[in-house]
Design a protein around this motif. Structure first.
Motif, PDB file in Angstrom:
ATOM      1  N   SER A  48       0.835  -1.202   0.000  1.00 35.54           N
ATOM      2  CA  SER A  48       0.000   0.000   0.000  1.00 35.54           C
ATOM      3  C   SER A  48       0.865   1.244   0.000  1.00 35.54           C
ATOM      4  O   SER A  48       1.965   1.253   0.543  1.00 35.54           O
ATOM      5  CB  SER A  48      -0.891   0.038   1.251  1.00 35.54           C
ATOM      6  OG  SER A  48      -1.804  -1.015   1.243  1.00 35.54           O
ATOM      7  N   THR A  50       0.371   5.663   0.636  1.00 35.30           N
ATOM      8  CA  THR A  50      -0.468   6.563   1.426  1.00 35.30           C
ATOM      9  C   THR A  50      -1.306   7.518   0.584  1.00 35.30           C
ATOM     10  O   THR A  50      -2.251   8.120   1.090  1.00 35.30           O
ATOM     11  CB  THR A  50       0.404   7.384   2.388  1.00 35.30           C
ATOM     12  OG1 THR A  50       1.370   8.110   1.633  1.00 35.30           O
ATOM     13  CG2 THR A  50       1.105   6.477   3.389  1.00 35.30           C
ATOM     14  N   SER A  51      -0.961   7.675  -0.685  1.00 35.17           N
ATOM     15  CA  SER A  51      -1.685   8.570  -1.592  1.00 35.17           C
ATOM     16  C   SER A  51      -1.437   8.076  -3.014  1.00 35.17           C
ATOM     17  O   SER A  51      -0.559   7.239  -3.242  1.00 35.17           O
ATOM     18  CB  SER A  51      -1.169  10.008  -1.457  1.00 35.17           C
ATOM     19  OG  SER A  51       0.184  10.074  -1.906  1.00 35.17           O
ATOM     20  N   SER A  52      -2.170   8.611  -3.967  1.00 32.69           N
ATOM     21  CA  SER A  52      -1.960   8.227  -5.365  1.00 32.69           C
ATOM     22  C   SER A  52      -0.528   8.542  -5.802  1.00 32.69           C
ATOM     23  O   SER A  52       0.108   7.737  -6.502  1.00 32.69           O
ATOM     24  CB  SER A  52      -2.941   8.957  -6.288  1.00 32.69           C
ATOM     25  OG  SER A  52      -4.254   8.540  -6.028  1.00 32.69           O
ATOM     26  N   ARG A  53      -0.023   9.666  -5.379  1.00 30.99           N
ATOM     27  CA  ARG A  53       1.351  10.042  -5.725  1.00 30.99           C
ATOM     28  C   ARG A  53       2.350   9.033  -5.138  1.00 30.99           C
ATOM     29  O   ARG A  53       3.302   8.633  -5.794  1.00 30.99           O
ATOM     30  CB  ARG A  53       1.655  11.445  -5.217  1.00 30.99           C
ATOM     31  CG  ARG A  53       3.066  11.896  -5.556  1.00 30.99           C
ATOM     32  CD  ARG A  53       3.307  13.294  -5.108  1.00 30.99           C
ATOM     33  NE  ARG A  53       2.527  14.168  -5.965  1.00 30.99           N
ATOM     34  CZ  ARG A  53       2.491  15.479  -5.862  1.00 30.99           C
ATOM     35  NH1 ARG A  53       3.193  16.085  -4.934  1.00 30.99           N
ATOM     36  NH2 ARG A  53       1.775  16.194  -6.677  1.00 30.99           N
ATOM     37  N   HIS A  54       2.115   8.614  -3.892  1.00 31.69           N
ATOM     38  CA  HIS A  54       2.988   7.640  -3.240  1.00 31.69           C
ATOM     39  C   HIS A  54       2.904   6.289  -3.953  1.00 31.69           C
ATOM     40  O   HIS A  54       3.930   5.647  -4.206  1.00 31.69           O
ATOM     41  CB  HIS A  54       2.602   7.512  -1.767  1.00 31.69           C
ATOM     42  CG  HIS A  54       3.566   6.726  -0.943  1.00 31.69           C
ATOM     43  ND1 HIS A  54       3.160   5.959   0.122  1.00 31.69           N
ATOM     44  CD2 HIS A  54       4.916   6.573  -1.014  1.00 31.69           C
ATOM     45  CE1 HIS A  54       4.214   5.372   0.673  1.00 31.69           C
ATOM     46  NE2 HIS A  54       5.291   5.732  -0.005  1.00 31.69           N
ATOM     47  N   LYS A  56       2.177   5.705  -7.092  1.00 27.63           N
ATOM     48  CA  LYS A  56       2.893   5.831  -8.368  1.00 27.63           C
ATOM     49  C   LYS A  56       4.403   5.839  -8.154  1.00 27.63           C
ATOM     50  O   LYS A  56       5.141   5.176  -8.878  1.00 27.63           O
ATOM     51  CB  LYS A  56       2.452   7.096  -9.101  1.00 27.63           C
ATOM     52  CG  LYS A  56       3.086   7.215 -10.486  1.00 27.63           C
ATOM     53  CD  LYS A  56       2.530   8.381 -11.247  1.00 27.63           C
ATOM     54  CE  LYS A  56       3.098   8.558 -12.630  1.00 27.63           C
ATOM     55  NZ  LYS A  56       4.318   7.917 -12.966  1.00 27.63           N
ATOM     56  N   GLU A  83      -4.466   4.442  -8.325  1.00 28.82           N
ATOM     57  CA  GLU A  83      -5.142   3.847  -7.171  1.00 28.82           C
ATOM     58  C   GLU A  83      -4.644   2.419  -6.987  1.00 28.82           C
ATOM     59  O   GLU A  83      -4.634   1.893  -5.886  1.00 28.82           O
ATOM     60  CB  GLU A  83      -6.655   3.854  -7.366  1.00 28.82           C
ATOM     61  CG  GLU A  83      -7.258   5.226  -7.233  1.00 28.82           C
ATOM     62  CD  GLU A  83      -8.777   5.192  -7.257  1.00 28.82           C
ATOM     63  OE1 GLU A  83      -9.388   4.149  -6.911  1.00 28.82           O
ATOM     64  OE2 GLU A  83      -9.361   6.213  -7.622  1.00 28.82           O
ATOM     65  N   LEU A  98      -3.824   1.900  -3.137  1.00 23.20           N
ATOM     66  CA  LEU A  98      -4.320   2.708  -2.034  1.00 23.20           C
ATOM     67  C   LEU A  98      -5.004   1.758  -1.056  1.00 23.20           C
ATOM     68  O   LEU A  98      -5.599   0.753  -1.473  1.00 23.20           O
ATOM     69  CB  LEU A  98      -5.321   3.749  -2.523  1.00 23.20           C
ATOM     70  CG  LEU A  98      -4.758   4.900  -3.348  1.00 23.20           C
ATOM     71  CD1 LEU A  98      -5.887   5.771  -3.890  1.00 23.20           C
ATOM     72  CD2 LEU A  98      -3.804   5.740  -2.506  1.00 23.20           C
ATOM     73  N   ARG A 100      -7.846   1.782   0.543  1.00 21.44           N
ATOM     74  CA  ARG A 100      -9.273   1.508   0.303  1.00 21.44           C
ATOM     75  C   ARG A 100      -9.460   0.584  -0.903  1.00 21.44           C
ATOM     76  O   ARG A 100     -10.333  -0.270  -0.906  1.00 21.44           O
ATOM     77  CB  ARG A 100     -10.061   2.806   0.140  1.00 21.44           C
ATOM     78  CG  ARG A 100      -9.736   3.585  -1.119  1.00 21.44           C
ATOM     79  CD  ARG A 100     -10.626   4.832  -1.270  1.00 21.44           C
ATOM     80  NE  ARG A 100     -10.332   5.524  -2.493  1.00 21.44           N
ATOM     81  CZ  ARG A 100      -9.449   6.494  -2.625  1.00 21.44           C
ATOM     82  NH1 ARG A 100      -8.768   6.916  -1.573  1.00 21.44           N
ATOM     83  NH2 ARG A 100      -9.248   7.064  -3.797  1.00 21.44           N
TER      84      ARG A 100
END
Length: 125
Positions: A48, A50-54, A56, A83, A98, A100
């Motif tokens: 996982s 923490t964000s879309s940027r992370h 990627k 995602e 992500l 979720r």
């Protein structure tokens, strides 16, 4: 004096992936051995971001390290929305998601069906 143990190609690829995930602080890294369950790959690695940027950035790091090691990815999917980015390295497939999205699809549960011992089987009801 013993000679140093030489890792086989699969072990090297696994280590490369895990190191790349660790370098960019991927979370909740899980390895799922799919030998005997899939003819496509031997190992799925799910992590996982923490964000879309992370997400990627983690996937990009896997790709960069793999290319540097002479193992260019067969394919990379999902980079635009980030995602869920899949990096196909042949014997090892990396899923960076992500939280979720990961929870919704439950890849670890899906691929571990049949691996439970009788004590661990889920109880309906």
């Amino acid at each position: 004096m013993r000679a140093p143990k030489v890792l086989d190609a699969f072990a090297q690829l696994r280590k490369l992936v895990l190191d790349a995930l660790d370098d960019l602080k991927a979370r909740d890294v899980v390895e799922v051995d799919v030998r005997g369950k899939s003819s496509v790959a031997d190992l799925l690695v799910v992590a996982s971001g923490t964000s879309s940027r992370h997400v990627k950035s983690i996937a990009d790091e896997v790709v960069v390290k793999a290319k540097r090691a002479g193992v260019p990815p067969i394919g990379v999917e999902g980079q635009r929305d980030a995602e869920w980015v899949l990096v196909d390295l042949g014997d090892v497939i990396v899923h960076v998601m992500l939280p979720r999205t990961r929870e919704f699809y439950g890849l670890e549960r899906l691929w571990s069906v049949g691996d439970w011992t009788s004590d661990e089987l889920p109880v309906a009801g």
